[in-house]
Design an enzyme around this catalytic site. Structure first.
Site, PDB file in Angstrom:
ATOM      1  N   SER A 174       0.791  -1.229   0.000  1.00 50.22           N
ATOM      2  CA  SER A 174       0.000   0.000   0.000  1.00 50.22           C
ATOM      3  C   SER A 174       0.825   1.281   0.000  1.00 50.22           C
ATOM      4  O   SER A 174       0.335   2.319  -0.429  1.00 50.22           O
ATOM      5  CB  SER A 174      -0.952   0.004   1.190  1.00 50.22           C
ATOM      6  OG  SER A 174      -0.254  -0.256   2.380  1.00 50.22           O
ATOM      7  N   HIS A 202      -5.349  -3.653  -2.570  1.00 51.10           N
ATOM      8  CA  HIS A 202      -5.053  -2.694  -3.649  1.00 51.10           C
ATOM      9  C   HIS A 202      -5.023  -3.350  -5.021  1.00 51.10           C
ATOM     10  O   HIS A 202      -4.845  -2.675  -6.026  1.00 51.10           O
ATOM     11  CB  HIS A 202      -3.719  -1.999  -3.392  1.00 51.10           C
ATOM     12  CG  HIS A 202      -3.750  -1.121  -2.185  1.00 51.10           C
ATOM     13  ND1 HIS A 202      -4.247   0.163  -2.214  1.00 51.10           N
ATOM     14  CD2 HIS A 202      -3.385  -1.350  -0.911  1.00 51.10           C
ATOM     15  CE1 HIS A 202      -4.176   0.679  -1.002  1.00 51.10           C
ATOM     16  NE2 HIS A 202      -3.650  -0.211  -0.197  1.00 51.10           N
ATOM     17  N   LYS A 233     -11.518   0.123  -1.859  1.00 49.57           N
ATOM     18  CA  LYS A 233     -10.530   0.870  -2.649  1.00 49.57           C
ATOM     19  C   LYS A 233     -11.020   0.999  -4.097  1.00 49.57           C
ATOM     20  O   LYS A 233     -11.907   1.786  -4.344  1.00 49.57           O
ATOM     21  CB  LYS A 233      -9.176   0.225  -2.466  1.00 49.57           C
ATOM     22  CG  LYS A 233      -8.695   0.628  -1.068  1.00 49.57           C
ATOM     23  CD  LYS A 233      -7.608  -0.114  -0.453  1.00 49.57           C
ATOM     24  CE  LYS A 233      -7.385   0.504   0.928  1.00 49.57           C
ATOM     25  NZ  LYS A 233      -6.707  -0.368   1.843  1.00 49.57           N
TER      26      LYS A 233
HETATM   27  C1  LIG Z   1      -6.684  -0.463   3.249  1.00 55.00           C
HETATM   28  C2  LIG Z   1      -6.099  -1.790   3.533  1.00 55.00           C
HETATM   29  C3  LIG Z   1      -6.708  -2.659   4.429  1.00 55.00           C
HETATM   30  C4  LIG Z   1      -7.886  -2.236   5.253  1.00 55.00           C
HETATM   31  O1  LIG Z   1      -9.038  -2.183   4.510  1.00 55.00           O
HETATM   32  P1  LIG Z   1     -10.270  -1.276   4.996  1.00 55.00           P
HETATM   33  O2  LIG Z   1     -11.413  -1.782   4.236  1.00 55.00           O
HETATM   34  O3  LIG Z   1      -9.897   0.132   4.663  1.00 55.00           O
HETATM   35  O4  LIG Z   1     -10.383  -1.493   6.481  1.00 55.00           O
HETATM   36  C5  LIG Z   1      -6.176  -3.911   4.571  1.00 55.00           C
HETATM   37  N1  LIG Z   1      -5.085  -4.298   3.892  1.00 55.00           N
HETATM   38  C6  LIG Z   1      -4.443  -3.472   3.038  1.00 55.00           C
HETATM   39  C7  LIG Z   1      -3.230  -3.951   2.296  1.00 55.00           C
HETATM   40  C8  LIG Z   1      -4.926  -2.190   2.852  1.00 55.00           C
HETATM   41  O5  LIG Z   1      -4.286  -1.352   2.047  1.00 55.00           O
END
Ligand SMILES: *Cc1c(COP(=O)(O)O)cnc(C)c1O
Length: 376
Positions: A174, A202, A233
């Site tokens: 991320s 992602h 996302k």
């Molecule tokens: C954003 C993210 C999460 C968390 O997801 P949310 O739905 O925002 O709680 C978990 N793992 C990774 C790699 C992320 O980038």
């Protein structure tokens, strides 16, 4: 006591604040009445404000109401939750799937449910905080291997004689925007009889025609591979999923505390996730546009002389050195009407500006970003 601690953070330039948006999420956002060009969200396909998603959510809200009222095991789930799980299992080509309330809840619920005292978890050092917390909450021992370092991972696997081994990795990281070497990791899983747990937060909607990292690398969804991903996302919605064998899903449904003891997501959010999956299945052009934009931005930023820290995806970190320099550049961009956030410790070891490009940016948007970066 907390005021002293806060002053300490402030002295180190590590105090954070929230920017309150007054518009939908998108390439152009309103902050304090002023429009900014945003390169800050994970809304990679520009779906967070998509009319089809909004309409579908609205319709389902009229039909199923808003609040879910309870955890799904109690009475909170709707038929849409079930439909979304069927859709995900189909999308991922797995036996079953389970929806979680967020990616954070998925990782902190699934990992402890799967990893017992007899398990050793092998975790990439740059894994997301929710994976780190999931490992901490489990009874298993965690071995951290160097970022994407397959040789180091193999050394770690050789050293540990556990009955159960699980390799845990983000697929797209991320903060660096690079991709885990999944083919090599899968080979190690076969050699050392380990499970693989991947976080496609992602990657979903971004690589493998939107289907994520396994599709990207053309790896079959073996029963010992466990995939989680998020709707929050690229899919522009909210919540997370977990896809795998029917047994693993049933076990998790019965033991993951973040699933059992948390109120279900409202049906309209589930409807939005279903709509987003339909959109990316029916219109491959959106993902193509994302990659055209990504390549344009990455080439421009590299040509302007910046180090993009191994980025291979729409997450493009720009290495900025000290915390002070990072804040200076973020401030300069902000004054030019560009919102691209400074990322500092403890989120990362090396400070950076994290630029995210989306399918909704125009060529002119990207040119404006590059010009502003050239001037800093
Ligand atoms: C954003 C993210 C999460 C968390 O997801 P949310 O739905 O925002 O709680 C978990 N793992 C990774 C790699 C992320 O980038």
């Amino acid at each position: 006591m907390f005021s002293e601690k806060l002053n300490l953070l402030k002295g180190k330039n590590l105090l954070r604040r929230i920017h309150d948006r007054e518009s939908p999420q998108g390439p152009r956002i309103l902050l304090k009445g002023q429009e900014y060009l945003s390169f800050s969200s994970n809304d990679y396909l520009g779906l967070a404000g998509h009319p089809y998603i909004i309409n579908t959510a609205n319709e389902s809200m009229s039909r199923y109401g808003f609040g879910a009222g309870a955890s799904r095991l109690l009475s909170g789930g709707s038929i849409l939750h079930h439909q979304l799980e069927e859709k995900i299992a189909q999308f991922k080509n797995t036996e079953a799937a389970l929806v979680f309330n967020s990616g954070y809840a998925a990782n902190t619920g699934i990992i402890p449910a799967l990893a017992d005292r007899d398990t050793v978890l092998f975790s990439d050092e740059l894994n997301h905080a929710s994976i780190i917390d999931g490992c901490r909450l489990s009874k298993a021992e965690t071995v951290v291997y160097n970022h994407k370092d397959v040789m180091h991972l193999e050394e770690c696997l050789k050293k540990k004689a556990a009955t159960k081994k699980v390799i845990v990795t983000d697929t797209i990281f991320s903060m660096n925007g690079d991709i885990a070497p999944l083919r090599e990791i899968v080979r190690l899983c076969r050699t050392y009889d380990a499970y693989l747990y991947i976080d496609d937060a992602h990657a979903t909607g971004v690589i493998g025609k939107g289907k994520g990292a396994l599709a990207h690398f053309d790896i079959d969804p073996e029963p010992w591979i466990i995939q989680m991903g998020t709707f929050s996302k690229a899919l522009g919605s909210f919540g997370a999923f977990f896809a795998g064998s029917a047994d693993i899903i049933a076990w998790t449904l019965n033991t993951a505390r973040s699933f059992m003891y948390s109120t279900a997501l409202p049906s309209c959010i589930i409807a939005a996730s279903i709509a987003a999956l339909e959109l990316i299945e029916n219109d491959p052009h959106i993902i193509k546009q994302l990659w055209t934009n990504r390549d344009k931005a990455a080439h421009g930023i590299l040509a302007a002389g910046y180090d993009t820290m191994g980025s291979e995806t729409p997450i493009i970190p720009v290495k900025t050195g000290s915390i002070e320099n990072t804040l200076r550049i973020a401030k300069h961009l902000f004054e030019q009407g560009i919102f691209a956030p400074a990322i500092r410790p403890p989120a990362v070891k090396e400070s950076r500006i994290r630029i995210t490009v989306t399918a909704a940016h125009t060529d002119e948007d990207i040119e404006r970003l590059i010009e502003a970066l050239e001037k800093v």
